[in-house]
Design an enzyme around this catalytic site. Sequence first.
Site, PDB file in Angstrom:
ATOM      1  N   HIS A  64      45.452  44.130  44.599  1.00 15.95           N
ATOM      2  CA  HIS A  64      44.026  44.178  44.198  1.00 15.95           C
ATOM      3  C   HIS A  64      43.150  44.658  45.353  1.00 15.95           C
ATOM      4  O   HIS A  64      42.253  45.474  45.175  1.00 15.95           O
ATOM      5  CB  HIS A  64      43.531  42.790  43.796  1.00 15.95           C
ATOM      6  CG  HIS A  64      44.035  42.315  42.469  1.00 15.95           C
ATOM      7  ND1 HIS A  64      43.984  43.089  41.329  1.00 15.95           N
ATOM      8  CD2 HIS A  64      44.581  41.128  42.099  1.00 15.95           C
ATOM      9  CE1 HIS A  64      44.471  42.390  40.319  1.00 15.95           C
ATOM     10  NE2 HIS A  64      44.852  41.198  40.755  1.00 15.95           N
ATOM     11  N   HIS A 101      50.815  40.365  45.387  1.00 17.79           N
ATOM     12  CA  HIS A 101      50.002  40.705  44.221  1.00 17.79           C
ATOM     13  C   HIS A 101      48.526  40.890  44.604  1.00 17.79           C
ATOM     14  O   HIS A 101      47.900  41.902  44.258  1.00 17.79           O
ATOM     15  CB  HIS A 101      50.156  39.595  43.172  1.00 17.79           C
ATOM     16  CG  HIS A 101      49.263  39.735  41.981  1.00 17.79           C
ATOM     17  ND1 HIS A 101      49.710  40.255  40.785  1.00 17.79           N
ATOM     18  CD2 HIS A 101      47.948  39.433  41.798  1.00 17.79           C
ATOM     19  CE1 HIS A 101      48.698  40.272  39.920  1.00 17.79           C
ATOM     20  NE2 HIS A 101      47.619  39.769  40.508  1.00 17.79           N
ATOM     21  N   GLU A 102      47.989  39.937  45.347  1.00 23.40           N
ATOM     22  CA  GLU A 102      46.561  40.010  45.690  1.00 23.40           C
ATOM     23  C   GLU A 102      46.279  41.189  46.620  1.00 23.40           C
ATOM     24  O   GLU A 102      45.210  41.794  46.553  1.00 23.40           O
ATOM     25  CB  GLU A 102      46.092  38.689  46.324  1.00 23.40           C
ATOM     26  CG  GLU A 102      46.227  37.462  45.420  1.00 23.40           C
ATOM     27  CD  GLU A 102      45.506  37.595  44.076  1.00 23.40           C
ATOM     28  OE1 GLU A 102      44.501  38.320  43.993  1.00 23.40           O
ATOM     29  OE2 GLU A 102      45.986  36.986  43.090  1.00 23.40           O
ATOM     30  N   HIS A 146      45.439  44.819  37.012  1.00 28.19           N
ATOM     31  CA  HIS A 146      46.636  44.199  36.453  1.00 28.19           C
ATOM     32  C   HIS A 146      47.452  45.170  35.616  1.00 28.19           C
ATOM     33  O   HIS A 146      46.917  46.089  35.006  1.00 28.19           O
ATOM     34  CB  HIS A 146      46.245  42.988  35.597  1.00 28.19           C
ATOM     35  CG  HIS A 146      45.939  41.797  36.434  1.00 28.19           C
ATOM     36  ND1 HIS A 146      45.109  40.785  36.025  1.00 28.19           N
ATOM     37  CD2 HIS A 146      46.350  41.469  37.687  1.00 28.19           C
ATOM     38  CE1 HIS A 146      45.038  39.877  36.989  1.00 28.19           C
ATOM     39  NE2 HIS A 146      45.770  40.276  38.005  1.00 28.19           N
ATOM     40  N   CYS A 200      46.783  34.801  38.383  1.00 29.10           N
ATOM     41  CA  CYS A 200      45.718  35.354  39.217  1.00 29.10           C
ATOM     42  C   CYS A 200      44.420  35.281  38.434  1.00 29.10           C
ATOM     43  O   CYS A 200      44.406  35.417  37.216  1.00 29.10           O
ATOM     44  CB  CYS A 200      46.065  36.801  39.553  1.00 29.10           C
ATOM     45  SG  CYS A 200      44.726  37.712  40.309  1.00 29.10           S
TER      46      CYS A 200
HETATM   47 ZN    ZN Z   1      45.735  39.679  39.936  1.00 34.36          ZN
END
Ligand code: ZN
Length: 520
Positions: free
Chosen positions: A230, A226-227, A236, A92
């Site tokens: 965010h 994962h995104e 992270h 990422c």
């Molecule tokens: Zn990330």
Amino acid sequence: MSSWWCVLCTLVAVGLSSVICRTIFIEENPPTPEELNFMKRYGYLLEGPSDEKTYTSQSVSESVKKMQQFAGLPQTGVLDPETRKLFKKRRCGVKDIESKTAKSRRRRYVIQQSWGRRSISYRVLNGSSTLKKSRVEELIAAGLAVWAPHGGLRFDAVDDHKADIEVTFTSRDHGDGFPFDGPGRVVAHAFPPPHGSMHFDDDELWGDNPDEDNEDVTDFFAVAVHEIGHALGLSHSNVKSSVMYPYYQVPVEKLHIDDILGMQELYLKDDMPQAPETVESTESTVVKHSSLVPRFTKPDRGEEELDEDEIPDLCFTNYDTIQVIQNKIFVFEEEWMWVLSKRKQIDEGYPRRFHEAFRGLPPYIKVIKTIYEKRNGHIVIFHGRSFWEFSSRFRLIKRGRISEYRIPPKVSELTTAFVSNYNNKTYLIEYERFWRFDEATWTMDSGYPKEMSAWRQVPYPVDAAIIWQGDTFFFRGPRFWRFDNNLIQAHEYYPLPTAQIWFPCEETDDMMRYATNEEI
Ligand code: ZN
Ligand code: ZN
């Protein structure tokens, strides 16, 4: 020449010599400009001089160590082949270490900010060259559903107007100052609230067939989960099994406890507007209980303002843990410990650094979160899969592995331990579950682990559990609960504020609302 130094490094692995040795190794085997850029970009090397020659070998070596620590590699400070692989891995594009929190960070999961509400809209703007828009929409919906229950969140797809979270495939320079880099390496990035955009690099071959060995296809679902983390406000994590680990890994099957705790901390707040009724309610008691428990959030401090000697104020903080040892109350927060002979009475000479009391504990242990007094009076400190056992006179006796407590090998840490006065058994807690261990026979009782929900009305995970003057108390954040061993549930007047009851802290108006119980 390089490999000769490397051998020497291994031989001289202690003290200053190893620092010098590492430094020389870095000089012999310096990072390429590209590798330096990587370290700068992800927050391991401070942005500063544009001419890389002005970085000292020492600072590069320290940055390499930070990078190794974050990735879960041995912290050698040397650019060995395993470390160099990190520069080439799919990952990422979001920074690993935010400079503001680089030193003050104490949790493994890091949060930025939430949306301030639990109802969030999203929109998929396009598909990729290899993945149809309709399939992207399905996978994004599935990814959102992974997070939703842990924050009590509701996500609504919108089609015709600006949404909170917008999903776009794009490539190279796309106008946000974070250009993509063609196939491989950076595959996506996302922005925290209130921005919320998620960008996926359209130069990747996106698919939905998770197979780690398949170097060509990047699994869209794994990256999307994962995104989304965010876009909901998480940063992270350096825990490899967490979804918020920055390097690409498949398959993503479920969230790690760190991901869940981060989400709870962001969204399960008393003052956060609830999502509308139609949201699928979760059955998880973790969610329900945790929502009762606010935690102190400390202001972010710039690195320059950090004072290593700053002692936390016991009246306005969380506590890493609290334990009763030799009939005294021990409180741990950051690198400090306080000892109280009785409630509200701090013994003379405290706080002091716990490393001064527990000599022999390795310096990399920066906080004590799990400690208990064995039935034989020895004091055991747990950290990761290891424990350190001290005599009742605080002399280090041994270092062991938690497997000696018959804990299954896949358990990576114990979060709380205490000996119950009710049955003299040792309770070993790992976040949401616990085991009951018998020190007399050194065996685990059968039927364990059990869920923490067995301690009815007690929130979990707990920060601490203690026996004090015959009663069992659980602590979490700034509050505590007293457990009734007969009713097998927390007393009804709890929780109460820890600071004002246990420590010499002034009562506040807020506290007076609770002060109805004279028993303790
Ligand atoms: Zn990330
Ligand atoms: Zn972008």
